[in-house]
Design a protein around this motif. Structure first.
Motif, PDB file in Angstrom:
ATOM      1  N   VAL A 372      42.474  35.249  49.895  1.00 18.51           N
ATOM      2  CA  VAL A 372      41.228  35.524  49.174  1.00 18.51           C
ATOM      3  C   VAL A 372      41.594  36.093  47.797  1.00 18.51           C
ATOM      4  CG1 VAL A 372      40.985  37.735  50.411  1.00 18.51           C
ATOM      5  CG2 VAL A 372      39.012  36.742  49.223  1.00 18.51           C
ATOM      6  N   ASP A 373      41.651  35.174  46.840  1.00 21.61           N
ATOM      7  CA  ASP A 373      41.983  35.504  45.450  1.00 21.61           C
ATOM      8  C   ASP A 373      40.657  35.710  44.723  1.00 21.61           C
ATOM      9  OD1 ASP A 373      43.777  35.796  43.222  1.00 21.61           O
ATOM     10  OD2 ASP A 373      43.166  33.803  42.554  1.00 21.61           O
ATOM     11  N   VAL A 374      40.184  36.936  44.701  1.00 19.84           N
ATOM     12  CA  VAL A 374      38.789  37.215  44.344  1.00 19.84           C
ATOM     13  C   VAL A 374      38.537  37.159  42.834  1.00 19.84           C
ATOM     14  CG1 VAL A 374      38.448  38.670  46.370  1.00 19.84           C
ATOM     15  CG2 VAL A 374      39.225  39.717  44.231  1.00 19.84           C
ATOM     16  N   PRO A 375      37.287  36.883  42.425  1.00 17.72           N
ATOM     17  CA  PRO A 375      36.922  37.054  41.009  1.00 17.72           C
ATOM     18  C   PRO A 375      37.142  38.507  40.626  1.00 17.72           C
ATOM     19  CG  PRO A 375      35.158  35.977  42.254  1.00 17.72           C
ATOM     20  CD  PRO A 375      36.149  36.490  43.264  1.00 17.72           C
ATOM     21  N   CYS A 376      37.687  38.717  39.428  1.00 19.29           N
ATOM     22  CA  CYS A 376      38.008  40.085  39.029  1.00 19.29           C
ATOM     23  C   CYS A 376      37.855  40.243  37.525  1.00 19.29           C
ATOM     24  CB  CYS A 376      39.425  40.461  39.477  1.00 19.29           C
ATOM     25  SG  CYS A 376      40.730  39.582  38.599  1.00 19.29           S
ATOM     26  N   SER A 377      38.244  41.395  37.024  1.00 17.59           N
ATOM     27  CA  SER A 377      38.089  41.724  35.603  1.00 17.59           C
ATOM     28  C   SER A 377      39.058  40.986  34.700  1.00 17.59           C
ATOM     29  CB  SER A 377      38.285  43.235  35.399  1.00 17.59           C
ATOM     30  OG  SER A 377      39.616  43.610  35.721  1.00 17.59           O
ATOM     31  N   ARG A 391      34.338  40.110  27.352  1.00 19.14           N
ATOM     32  CA  ARG A 391      33.305  39.635  28.269  1.00 19.14           C
ATOM     33  C   ARG A 391      33.048  40.590  29.424  1.00 19.14           C
ATOM     34  NH1 ARG A 391      31.761  34.249  27.847  1.00 19.14           N
ATOM     35  NH2 ARG A 391      32.775  33.145  26.129  1.00 19.14           N
ATOM     36  N   MET A 392      33.863  41.597  29.570  1.00 18.75           N
ATOM     37  CA  MET A 392      33.736  42.496  30.702  1.00 18.75           C
ATOM     38  C   MET A 392      33.180  43.849  30.262  1.00 18.75           C
ATOM     39  SD  MET A 392      33.995  42.810  33.915  1.00 18.75           S
ATOM     40  CE  MET A 392      34.685  41.165  34.101  1.00 18.75           C
ATOM     41  N   GLU A 393      32.247  44.387  31.048  1.00 13.68           N
ATOM     42  CA  GLU A 393      31.675  45.700  30.830  1.00 13.68           C
ATOM     43  C   GLU A 393      31.887  46.536  32.091  1.00 13.68           C
ATOM     44  OE1 GLU A 393      30.428  46.733  28.059  1.00 13.68           O
ATOM     45  OE2 GLU A 393      30.148  44.869  26.930  1.00 13.68           O
ATOM     46  N   PRO A 394      31.861  47.863  31.960  1.00 16.69           N
ATOM     47  CA  PRO A 394      32.040  48.700  33.160  1.00 16.69           C
ATOM     48  C   PRO A 394      31.061  48.364  34.279  1.00 16.69           C
ATOM     49  CG  PRO A 394      32.212  50.037  31.183  1.00 16.69           C
ATOM     50  CD  PRO A 394      31.792  48.676  30.734  1.00 16.69           C
ATOM     51  N   ASP A 395      29.812  48.036  33.915  1.00 17.12           N
ATOM     52  CA  ASP A 395      28.834  47.674  34.951  1.00 17.12           C
ATOM     53  C   ASP A 395      29.255  46.424  35.710  1.00 17.12           C
ATOM     54  OD1 ASP A 395      27.278  49.826  34.345  1.00 17.12           O
ATOM     55  OD2 ASP A 395      25.814  48.716  33.147  1.00 17.12           O
ATOM     56  N   HIS A 396      29.956  45.518  35.017  1.00 13.78           N
ATOM     57  CA  HIS A 396      30.408  44.299  35.669  1.00 13.78           C
ATOM     58  C   HIS A 396      31.419  44.603  36.772  1.00 13.78           C
ATOM     59  CE1 HIS A 396      29.421  41.927  31.735  1.00 13.78           C
ATOM     60  NE2 HIS A 396      28.351  42.296  32.390  1.00 13.78           N
ATOM     61  N   LEU A 397      32.233  45.633  36.582  1.00 15.26           N
ATOM     62  CA  LEU A 397      33.206  45.995  37.606  1.00 15.26           C
ATOM     63  C   LEU A 397      32.505  46.420  38.883  1.00 15.26           C
ATOM     64  CD1 LEU A 397      35.947  47.979  35.643  1.00 15.26           C
ATOM     65  CD2 LEU A 397      35.905  45.573  36.268  1.00 15.26           C
ATOM     66  N   VAL A 402      31.153  44.551  44.647  1.00 16.06           N
ATOM     67  CA  VAL A 402      30.301  44.105  45.753  1.00 16.06           C
ATOM     68  C   VAL A 402      30.767  42.734  46.240  1.00 16.06           C
ATOM     69  CG1 VAL A 402      27.958  43.453  46.411  1.00 16.06           C
ATOM     70  CG2 VAL A 402      28.326  45.440  44.937  1.00 16.06           C
ATOM     71  N   THR A 403      31.009  41.827  45.298  1.00 16.13           N
ATOM     72  CA  THR A 403      31.489  40.483  45.646  1.00 16.13           C
ATOM     73  C   THR A 403      32.862  40.543  46.290  1.00 16.13           C
ATOM     74  OG1 THR A 403      30.234  39.511  43.831  1.00 16.13           O
ATOM     75  CG2 THR A 403      32.057  38.214  44.717  1.00 16.13           C
ATOM     76  N   GLN A 404      33.757  41.352  45.735  1.00 18.95           N
ATOM     77  CA  GLN A 404      35.118  41.450  46.257  1.00 18.95           C
ATOM     78  C   GLN A 404      35.129  41.957  47.700  1.00 18.95           C
ATOM     79  OE1 GLN A 404      36.499  44.001  43.145  1.00 18.95           O
ATOM     80  NE2 GLN A 404      37.028  42.310  41.768  1.00 18.95           N
ATOM     81  N   ARG A 405      34.314  42.974  47.985  1.00 15.98           N
ATOM     82  CA  ARG A 405      34.233  43.489  49.360  1.00 15.98           C
ATOM     83  C   ARG A 405      33.682  42.428  50.317  1.00 15.98           C
ATOM     84  NH1 ARG A 405      33.216  48.271  46.445  1.00 15.98           N
ATOM     85  NH2 ARG A 405      34.467  50.027  47.188  1.00 15.98           N
ATOM     86  N   GLU A 432      39.566  47.831  41.870  1.00 11.24           N
ATOM     87  CA  GLU A 432      39.481  46.430  42.288  1.00 11.24           C
ATOM     88  C   GLU A 432      40.597  46.093  43.273  1.00 11.24           C
ATOM     89  OE1 GLU A 432      38.105  43.402  39.190  1.00 11.24           O
ATOM     90  OE2 GLU A 432      39.286  44.809  37.979  1.00 11.24           O
ATOM     91  N   ASN A 433      41.541  46.983  43.421  1.00 10.83           N
ATOM     92  CA  ASN A 433      42.758  46.692  44.176  1.00 10.83           C
ATOM     93  C   ASN A 433      42.909  47.612  45.382  1.00 10.83           C
ATOM     94  OD1 ASN A 433      43.265  44.690  42.294  1.00 10.83           O
ATOM     95  ND2 ASN A 433      44.595  45.948  41.051  1.00 10.83           N
TER      96      ASN A 433
END
Length: 475
Positions: A372-377, A391-397, A402-405, A432-433
């Motif tokens: 499972v190579d998840v979407p990440c920052s 393209r990345m903001e703290p809220d995006h993390l 939620v998606t990663q879990r 994220e890790n």
């Protein structure tokens, strides 16, 4: 990307002829105007005609460099403009950024050529009225630059691109302060001097010390090295190395029998053997994911987030296509890339399937091994993906978490007793890790972490994380 409602729009006439700077201009203008990926715009242009390799190389450096160093360029140009850059016509702003980038960061380009050729693009695109303004701003900036290079970081030195083995920085001295004083705020200084969102530099300073934060800032401001994965079902590494060296590429062996390291980025489509499926582009840190999962002949394997297919293909090559691999993704267009890679590499035993985001339509069967190579920052590959930092903001993390879990939980739910799951990201951020993996495992009583791998950017390749989870029950 948001577009200012007050910014005038123009529709320059399409001229004939192409140059490296014109190619770069088209890419940067599209990026500023509608948030396009500069790599996609460049690729589209380069497919349309026979473009010299040097023009390809310079256009790529210019377009990617402007996007990477956007914050530094914006900060410096603000000194020389009487109104905000957002109020300038999009094309004019693109040319200002391209001209300033050449003056500040391209030591191989003489300053007079940088200015002259950039002004020339204004005429090429049918906007000669931009020429005087461009010339005035860029000549003034040129006059404030010196040829002196230092390792000191200050308000009157501009950090250059490029990676130095000892971690030091090369900076161009200027005749007046063009950047903030680092003494007034380390995170703010790093954000402007090296061109990152301040929340990223603040995170790096929280996770490490000043020297390591500077090293990371410097490392990601160059595309750096490139990795190839040899398809040993069709050839061997020695043959690929011979082909590369014959083509003038200084390739070396990597840590795995299938890995090759290149000193910089090259157009792999031009290398003999690519179309024949002898190799794929893949960084060595990414190869660790399939190697950690350790797929075996005859196993049932699920690649949860398969597109664009690099890790799927690696697993198929490792088992000699003697097994069953289910490659799923939510994006049909990206799954076409997976299928294209499979065909080029001559792989079989791979089932490609589009699935819903909630994975409710995944076949109800269990697997021996799941990747499972998840979407990440993408915080570990900011050099190779110039737009990623913007393209990345703290809220995006938080949204990604939620998606990663959910993806990790689904992978674990589809594993057989004593099955294996590898959770993989190309991120450097603990939330994220390792922190996320441990948080998920708190709610599980039959899973354990067998092994974790953290790949630090620049040691020697991209930044990434992998965790091997093993199911303990016999039920």
């Amino acid at each position: 990307m948001r577009r200012s409602a007050q910014r005038p729009r123009t529709a320059p006439r399409r001229p004939t002829g192409t140059t490296s700077r014109r190619l770069a201009y088209n890419a940067v203008e599209a990026y500023l105007d509608r948030g396009a990926f500069v790599g996609h715009v460049l690729a589209d242009q380069m497919r349309r005609g026979d473009i010299d390799r040097r023009d390809r190389s310079l256009a790529t450096e210019l377009a990617n460099g402007v996007v990477r160093r956007r914050a530094t360029l914006d900060t410096i140009l603000a000194t020389y403009l009487k109104r905000p850059q957002e109020e300038l016509e999009t094309g004019l702003r693109a040319l200002l950024l391209l001209g300033a980038y050449q003056l500040l960061f391209l030591e191989s380009v003489p300053p007079h050529a940088a200015v002259h050729e950039t002004v020339g693009v204004a005429h090429q695109v049918g906007m000669p009225r931009w020429a005087g303004f461009l010339n005035a701003v860029l000549r003034t900036l040129q006059g404030d630059l010196t040829s002196e290079i230092t390792s000191k970081l200050a308000c009157n030195t501009i950090p250059l691109n490029g990676r130095i083995d000892d971690g030091s920085v090369r900076a161009r001295c200027v005749r007046k302060p063009l950047l903030p004083d680092p003494e007034d705020g380390q995170a703010a200084y790093l954000a402007k001097a090296f061109s990152y969102p301040e929340w990223i530099t603040a995170r790096w300073l929280k996770l490490s010390d000043w020297d390591e934060a500077v090293r990371l800032c410097n490392w990601f401001n160059s595309p750096g090295s490139m990795g190839l994965r040899v398809n040993r079902l069709r050839t061997d590494r020695d043959k690929v190395l011979d082909v590369l060296r014959t083509a003038g590429v200084e390739a070396t062996e990597g840590v795995f029998p299938e890995s090759v390291r290149l000193p910089g980025s090259i157009r792999v489509e031009d290398i003999p053997g690519f179309a024949e499926g002898w190799f794929s582009v893949q960084d060595e840190s990414a190869m660790h994911a399939a190697r950690l999962l350790d797929p075996h002949v005859g196993e049932a394997i699920w690649d949860v987030c398969a597109a664009p297919g690099g890790k799927t293909a690696h697993m198929a090559e490792l088992i000699g296509c003697e097994g069953r691999i289910l490659a799923t993704d939510v994006d049909a267009s990206r799954l076409q890339q997976v299928e294209g890679n499979i065909r080029r590499l001559g792989l079989r035993a791979i089932e490609v399937l589009e699935v819903a985001a909630d994975l409710t339509d995944v076949p109800q069967r269990l697997f021996d091994a799941v990747l499972v190579d998840v979407p990440c920052s993408n915080s570990g590959v900011l050099g190779k993906r110039p737009e990623a930092r913007w393209r990345m903001e703290p809220d995006h993390l938080r949204e990604l978490a939620v998606t990663q879990r959910r993806l990790l939980a689904a992978a674990m739910a589809h594993a057989k007793p004593r099955g294996r799951v590898v959770y993989s990201t190309c991120s450097m951020f603990p939330d994220e890790n390792a922190e996320l993996v441990r948080d998920v495992l708190v709610r599980q009583d039959v899973w354990r972490i067998e092994k974790e791998q953290i790949h630090v950017p620049g040691q020697p390749g991209d930044g990434s994380y992998q965790a091997l989870l093993v199911r303990n029950d016999d039920v």
